[in-house]
Design an enzyme around this catalytic site. Sequence first.
Site, PDB file in Angstrom:
ATOM      1  N   SER A  65       0.818  -1.214   0.000  1.00  0.00           N
ATOM      2  CA  SER A  65       0.000   0.000   0.000  1.00  0.00           C
ATOM      3  C   SER A  65       0.854   1.267   0.000  1.00  0.00           C
ATOM      4  O   SER A  65       0.417   2.301  -0.502  1.00  0.00           O
ATOM      5  CB  SER A  65      -0.938   0.009   1.211  1.00  0.00           C
ATOM      6  OG  SER A  65      -1.906  -0.999   1.064  1.00  0.00           O
ATOM      7  N   THR A  76      -1.521   4.245   3.136  1.00  0.00           N
ATOM      8  CA  THR A  76      -2.312   4.828   2.047  1.00  0.00           C
ATOM      9  C   THR A  76      -2.554   6.326   2.232  1.00  0.00           C
ATOM     10  O   THR A  76      -2.264   7.109   1.324  1.00  0.00           O
ATOM     11  CB  THR A  76      -3.617   4.040   1.855  1.00  0.00           C
ATOM     12  OG1 THR A  76      -3.270   2.666   1.595  1.00  0.00           O
ATOM     13  CG2 THR A  76      -4.433   4.572   0.696  1.00  0.00           C
ATOM     14  N   ASP A 107      -8.474  -4.456   3.162  1.00  0.00           N
ATOM     15  CA  ASP A 107      -7.168  -5.114   3.069  1.00  0.00           C
ATOM     16  C   ASP A 107      -6.888  -6.007   4.273  1.00  0.00           C
ATOM     17  O   ASP A 107      -6.438  -7.145   4.116  1.00  0.00           O
ATOM     18  CB  ASP A 107      -6.089  -4.032   2.952  1.00  0.00           C
ATOM     19  CG  ASP A 107      -4.682  -4.592   3.015  1.00  0.00           C
ATOM     20  OD1 ASP A 107      -4.298  -5.296   2.064  1.00  0.00           O
ATOM     21  OD2 ASP A 107      -3.970  -4.335   4.003  1.00  0.00           O
ATOM     22  N   HIS A 150      -6.100  -9.968   4.371  1.00  0.00           N
ATOM     23  CA  HIS A 150      -4.924 -10.632   4.967  1.00  0.00           C
ATOM     24  C   HIS A 150      -5.373 -11.723   5.943  1.00  0.00           C
ATOM     25  O   HIS A 150      -4.746 -12.771   6.045  1.00  0.00           O
ATOM     26  CB  HIS A 150      -4.063  -9.611   5.721  1.00  0.00           C
ATOM     27  CG  HIS A 150      -3.225  -8.746   4.837  1.00  0.00           C
ATOM     28  ND1 HIS A 150      -2.175  -9.245   4.093  1.00  0.00           N
ATOM     29  CD2 HIS A 150      -3.265  -7.418   4.572  1.00  0.00           C
ATOM     30  CE1 HIS A 150      -1.604  -8.254   3.413  1.00  0.00           C
ATOM     31  NE2 HIS A 150      -2.260  -7.137   3.682  1.00  0.00           N
ATOM     32  N   ASP A 196      -6.026  -0.110  -4.488  1.00  0.00           N
ATOM     33  CA  ASP A 196      -4.582  -0.067  -4.749  1.00  0.00           C
ATOM     34  C   ASP A 196      -3.990  -1.402  -5.191  1.00  0.00           C
ATOM     35  O   ASP A 196      -2.940  -1.450  -5.809  1.00  0.00           O
ATOM     36  CB  ASP A 196      -3.823   0.468  -3.522  1.00  0.00           C
ATOM     37  CG  ASP A 196      -4.180  -0.236  -2.220  1.00  0.00           C
ATOM     38  OD1 ASP A 196      -5.087  -1.091  -2.206  1.00  0.00           O
ATOM     39  OD2 ASP A 196      -3.545   0.082  -1.194  1.00  0.00           O
ATOM     40  N   HIS A 197      -4.693  -2.495  -4.866  1.00  0.00           N
ATOM     41  CA  HIS A 197      -4.229  -3.851  -5.190  1.00  0.00           C
ATOM     42  C   HIS A 197      -5.263  -4.822  -4.645  1.00  0.00           C
ATOM     43  O   HIS A 197      -6.142  -4.418  -3.862  1.00  0.00           O
ATOM     44  CB  HIS A 197      -2.865  -4.153  -4.555  1.00  0.00           C
ATOM     45  CG  HIS A 197      -2.822  -3.858  -3.081  1.00  0.00           C
ATOM     46  ND1 HIS A 197      -3.413  -4.697  -2.144  1.00  0.00           N
ATOM     47  CD2 HIS A 197      -2.300  -2.832  -2.385  1.00  0.00           C
ATOM     48  CE1 HIS A 197      -3.243  -4.175  -0.943  1.00  0.00           C
ATOM     49  NE2 HIS A 197      -2.579  -3.041  -1.053  1.00  0.00           N
TER      50      HIS A 197
HETATM   51 ZN   LIG Z   1      -2.189  -5.115   2.812  1.00  0.00          ZN
END
Ligand SMILES: [Zn+2]
Length: 469
Positions: A101, A154, A287, A291, A329-330
């Site tokens: 990030s 971020t 996010d 995870h 972002d991903h």
């Molecule tokens: Zn992450």
Amino acid sequence: MVNSTPSSRRQFLKLSGLAGAASMLPACSTIAPSNAKPTGQAKSVIFLVADGLCNGTVGLAHHWNLRNEQTPLHWIQLFERERLHRAYQDTASASSPVTDSAAAASAWGCGQRVNNGAINMDAAGNTLKPILSYAKEAGKATGLVSTCRITHATPAGFATNVPNRGMEDAIARQYLEREVDVLLGGGARHFSQKQEDGSVIDYIPRFKGKGYEVVTNATELNSVNAGRGSPLLGLFAHGHLPYAIDRKHDSAHQDVPGLGDMFRAALTRLDTAKDGFVLQVEGGRVDHAGHANDSAAILHEFLEFDDCIPIALEYIDAHPDTMLVITTDHGTGGCQLNGAGAAYADSGPALDRINQFKYSFEWLHSRLMATGQFDPVAVKMALGIDATPEQAAIVQAAIDAKPQYLSGSFHEAFGKQIKDLTAVGWSSGNHTSECVELFAFGPGSEAVPSFVKNYEMFEMMTRALGIRT
Ligand SMILES: [Zn+2]
């Protein structure tokens, strides 16, 4: 509270008419402010980012919402909106096809890819001036909102320069020195920093000295929402904010604002800025749930982010000189709803069984660590599962011997059962390289190409604003 109910979703449908480190610091302060008036067509930019949002998470939430709320996600409705410019976004960093990030936010924030872990600093140690510094110099107000620690990678990627994203105390200091006008999120621990000798470095009085109003809960946040225009610091948790699913079900969190509450408060503040603003709003814990491979937590994190989309659209409808970007972002975790049962007939019912989960793994983790005892009642409350003696033994062993493995023990004990229940699978507990969706509206959005590399968005935004010549 803001836009978190099914009725507010329907309301929106109606409204919209849609059918369906210090020494290396001053990248900004060493440069004299230019008095040049911005020449761009966008007065302001709102940048909404769901951190770590897999395409598979969108798919899962899309079908969950259709089945449980009978409406498409706001994210899905964006595809039908007029004057949409969208792009497929390459999210790589300078050091890997799989970004973190820090590098991803830096790419947007300074226009250059950096190595994973770095924030607006290249491998040679050069500082790269972030977009909020350009905005400030052009006389614009600036804001950062996140459900994570506000010092997390971020938000930091739009405003700071550090060689390592872990330097969150330095990030807090840079926010103070660079005078980011609105800061709302978690991370209070980095604003009152306990030193090794027991002393405390407290930035809060220094923020107040600069005219900031400081708030610590939802009640206070609502009471300062008068659009007075003074800068605003809201720190609502020591670390990250609790997950949306836990805020919804645990009354201990009832005075913690949601992402939508913080977003609205930020807009109310920034709207008074005569020359516009740049605001980043992050649904940061999509996010984290990725995870953790926590299906229920990720669904509710994304739904909370999704409810911010109508807030943004309402704003740009009233302020057409605002550029709006909505993206991620991903990917994180490789979340997917999988085919289940004969002819996949069980995938839908399996998806609905996510509703039996009332709390996150994180909530369960802190609940069990509070007593040091496996608690079948807590497991039943959180996961809706009656734990077997074997499952209890796996978790108790982790509590006793390796509490740092407690989350892992949930997966060992319950992972297969949860996967069989919900048909949700994961490719890993890491980020992924997938290209992701990017939506853009308003002035400057027409320049976004249909395939965009993350770092190119800096140019799109600064050019639209006319803040970098
Ligand atoms: Zn992450």
